[in-house]
Design a protein around this motif. Sequence first.
Motif, PDB file in Angstrom:
ATOM      1  N   GLN A 282     -59.447 -95.675 -33.903  1.00 43.97           N
ATOM      2  CA  GLN A 282     -58.538 -95.486 -35.034  1.00 43.97           C
ATOM      3  C   GLN A 282     -58.201 -94.009 -35.231  1.00 43.97           C
ATOM      4  O   GLN A 282     -57.135 -93.671 -35.750  1.00 43.97           O
ATOM      5  CB  GLN A 282     -59.160 -96.047 -36.315  1.00 43.97           C
ATOM      6  N   ARG A 283     -59.089 -93.138 -34.791  1.00 42.08           N
ATOM      7  CA  ARG A 283     -58.859 -91.704 -34.955  1.00 42.08           C
ATOM      8  C   ARG A 283     -57.716 -91.203 -34.081  1.00 42.08           C
ATOM      9  O   ARG A 283     -57.214 -90.094 -34.290  1.00 42.08           O
ATOM     10  CB  ARG A 283     -60.137 -90.927 -34.627  1.00 42.08           C
ATOM     11  N   TYR A 284     -57.299 -91.987 -33.095  1.00 41.75           N
ATOM     12  CA  TYR A 284     -56.209 -91.538 -32.229  1.00 41.75           C
ATOM     13  C   TYR A 284     -54.900 -91.383 -33.008  1.00 41.75           C
ATOM     14  O   TYR A 284     -53.981 -90.697 -32.563  1.00 41.75           O
ATOM     15  CB  TYR A 284     -56.022 -92.492 -31.051  1.00 41.75           C
ATOM     16  N   GLY A 285     -54.829 -92.006 -34.165  1.00 37.64           N
ATOM     17  CA  GLY A 285     -53.653 -91.826 -35.010  1.00 37.64           C
ATOM     18  C   GLY A 285     -53.601 -90.461 -35.680  1.00 37.64           C
ATOM     19  O   GLY A 285     -52.545 -90.032 -36.159  1.00 37.64           O
ATOM     20  N   ASP A 286     -54.736 -89.757 -35.707  1.00 31.92           N
ATOM     21  CA  ASP A 286     -54.779 -88.418 -36.283  1.00 31.92           C
ATOM     22  C   ASP A 286     -54.227 -87.408 -35.274  1.00 31.92           C
ATOM     23  O   ASP A 286     -54.632 -87.391 -34.118  1.00 31.92           O
ATOM     24  CB  ASP A 286     -56.230 -88.061 -36.635  1.00 31.92           C
ATOM     25  N   ARG A 287     -53.323 -86.552 -35.712  1.00 33.78           N
ATOM     26  CA  ARG A 287     -52.606 -85.652 -34.808  1.00 33.78           C
ATOM     27  C   ARG A 287     -53.560 -84.728 -34.062  1.00 33.78           C
ATOM     28  O   ARG A 287     -53.421 -84.523 -32.857  1.00 33.78           O
ATOM     29  CB  ARG A 287     -51.580 -84.854 -35.596  1.00 33.78           C
ATOM     30  N   ARG A 314     -50.570 -94.578 -28.421  1.00 37.69           N
ATOM     31  CA  ARG A 314     -49.834 -93.996 -29.550  1.00 37.69           C
ATOM     32  C   ARG A 314     -49.032 -95.061 -30.285  1.00 37.69           C
ATOM     33  O   ARG A 314     -48.975 -95.070 -31.515  1.00 37.69           O
ATOM     34  CB  ARG A 314     -48.913 -92.885 -29.059  1.00 37.69           C
ATOM     35  N   LEU A 315     -48.440 -95.980 -29.528  1.00 35.85           N
ATOM     36  CA  LEU A 315     -47.693 -97.067 -30.172  1.00 35.85           C
ATOM     37  C   LEU A 315     -48.621 -97.952 -30.987  1.00 35.85           C
ATOM     38  O   LEU A 315     -48.273 -98.383 -32.098  1.00 35.85           O
ATOM     39  CB  LEU A 315     -46.961 -97.891 -29.112  1.00 35.85           C
ATOM     40  N   ARG A 316     -49.801 -98.251 -30.442  1.00 33.51           N
ATOM     41  CA  ARG A 316     -50.764 -99.059 -31.198  1.00 33.51           C
ATOM     42  C   ARG A 316     -51.193 -98.339 -32.472  1.00 33.51           C
ATOM     43  O   ARG A 316     -51.341 -98.957 -33.523  1.00 33.51           O
ATOM     44  CB  ARG A 316     -51.997 -99.363 -30.337  1.00 33.51           C
ATOM     45  N   ALA A 317     -51.384 -97.026 -32.370  1.00 38.14           N
ATOM     46  CA  ALA A 317     -51.794 -96.262 -33.544  1.00 38.14           C
ATOM     47  C   ALA A 317     -50.695 -96.218 -34.600  1.00 38.14           C
ATOM     48  O   ALA A 317     -50.975 -96.178 -35.807  1.00 38.14           O
ATOM     49  CB  ALA A 317     -52.173 -94.844 -33.126  1.00 38.14           C
ATOM     50  N   ARG A 318     -49.434 -96.248 -34.163  1.00 42.22           N
ATOM     51  CA  ARG A 318     -48.304 -96.175 -35.102  1.00 42.22           C
ATOM     52  C   ARG A 318     -47.897 -97.536 -35.637  1.00 42.22           C
ATOM     53  O   ARG A 318     -47.133 -97.618 -36.604  1.00 42.22           O
ATOM     54  CB  ARG A 318     -47.096 -95.541 -34.407  1.00 42.22           C
ATOM     55  N   LEU A 319     -48.417 -98.606 -35.030  1.00 40.95           N
ATOM     56  CA  LEU A 319     -47.976 -99.946 -35.408  1.00 40.95           C
ATOM     57  C   LEU A 319     -48.173-100.258 -36.885  1.00 40.95           C
ATOM     58  O   LEU A 319     -47.261-100.778 -37.539  1.00 40.95           O
ATOM     59  CB  LEU A 319     -48.684-100.981 -34.534  1.00 40.95           C
TER      60      LEU A 319
END
Length: 334
Positions: A282-287, A314-319
């Motif tokens: 989940q942390r991959y969504g953090d820049r 990145r797409l999964r993190a932005r979903l």
Amino acid sequence: MTVVIPLFNGAAHIEETLTSIGDQTVGSIEVIVVDDGSTDDGAALARQHPIGATVLTQANLGVAVARNRGLAATRTRWVAFVDQDDMWHPSHIARALVWLNAHPDERIVFLREIPFTVVDDEHALNDMDALAGGWAHLRVSSTATLTELVARGAVAGSDRVRRYDVRAMLRGPISTTTSFIADADLLRLAGGFAPHALAMDDYWMLVNVARLAPIPQLDQPTVFYRVHTGATSRTTELGLPFLSSAVALRLGGGLIPLEEGTAGRLDGDLHRHLLTELLASQRYGDRRFRGAVDALARTLWPPDGRRVQRLRARLRARLPWLRRIRRRGRGGGS
């Protein structure tokens, strides 16, 4: 022969680990337990065990410092290290010493591990890490664990010997800390265990050992390696430090030519697994976290740095964010 055990809050398993050492078929084994600031009664249990271990105590300084303290206290030529929750087959030390005595130019030898878990931990382990759950192919009861392992473990092995040079070591650890017996002076010459390397202190040392001579590993599976949810090496916190270490070893240590280090092709299964874990976090969504992971991927896997895998992550993190925007758009149009 000396056996060093770093101990931190290991009361649940330390007695059985010590018993596995006491059951070895060779005599004259000195056991040093280094208690790394435990808050349970593990040190007291170690002192009471009939094996007669020497128990050293220190503040909580980490497993690498504890291992180095035990190494410094070793007065025999040969030394081995056992984690507080792992165990050995009774023939483990004998097999290693027979081989070392037959090969007097060798100063270290690895044997192989049998990964196991207790049935009580199996479901939680699979939920945390499917790779680790699958790796622990032997499942045993939580009572009389050592007895069951000795009875059921396939320890015959073969005469095959595989050797690992520096380049092979750069592809990842070859086994666990519990699996080797070495000349204590060789480990001191290699710099000892690396306190800065979380869950990899032995790996850094062994890369330095391989600089001196390739490391032999016997096809003798005599190490019972416990796979469980609390192991530091099985947590997602290992990903960034391990991959950062991989970059440092390739590019900053003078181990291989710089052009070879920057060309890639020195990764292993663990590198790829840890990158996949980081990308799924989940942390991959953090820049900032994403930037660190992406930089490591570009360095370790040139020329594209696993771009497609990172774009999917990145797409999964932005979903979730895209779904919220979509719901708001639907709400605004009603």
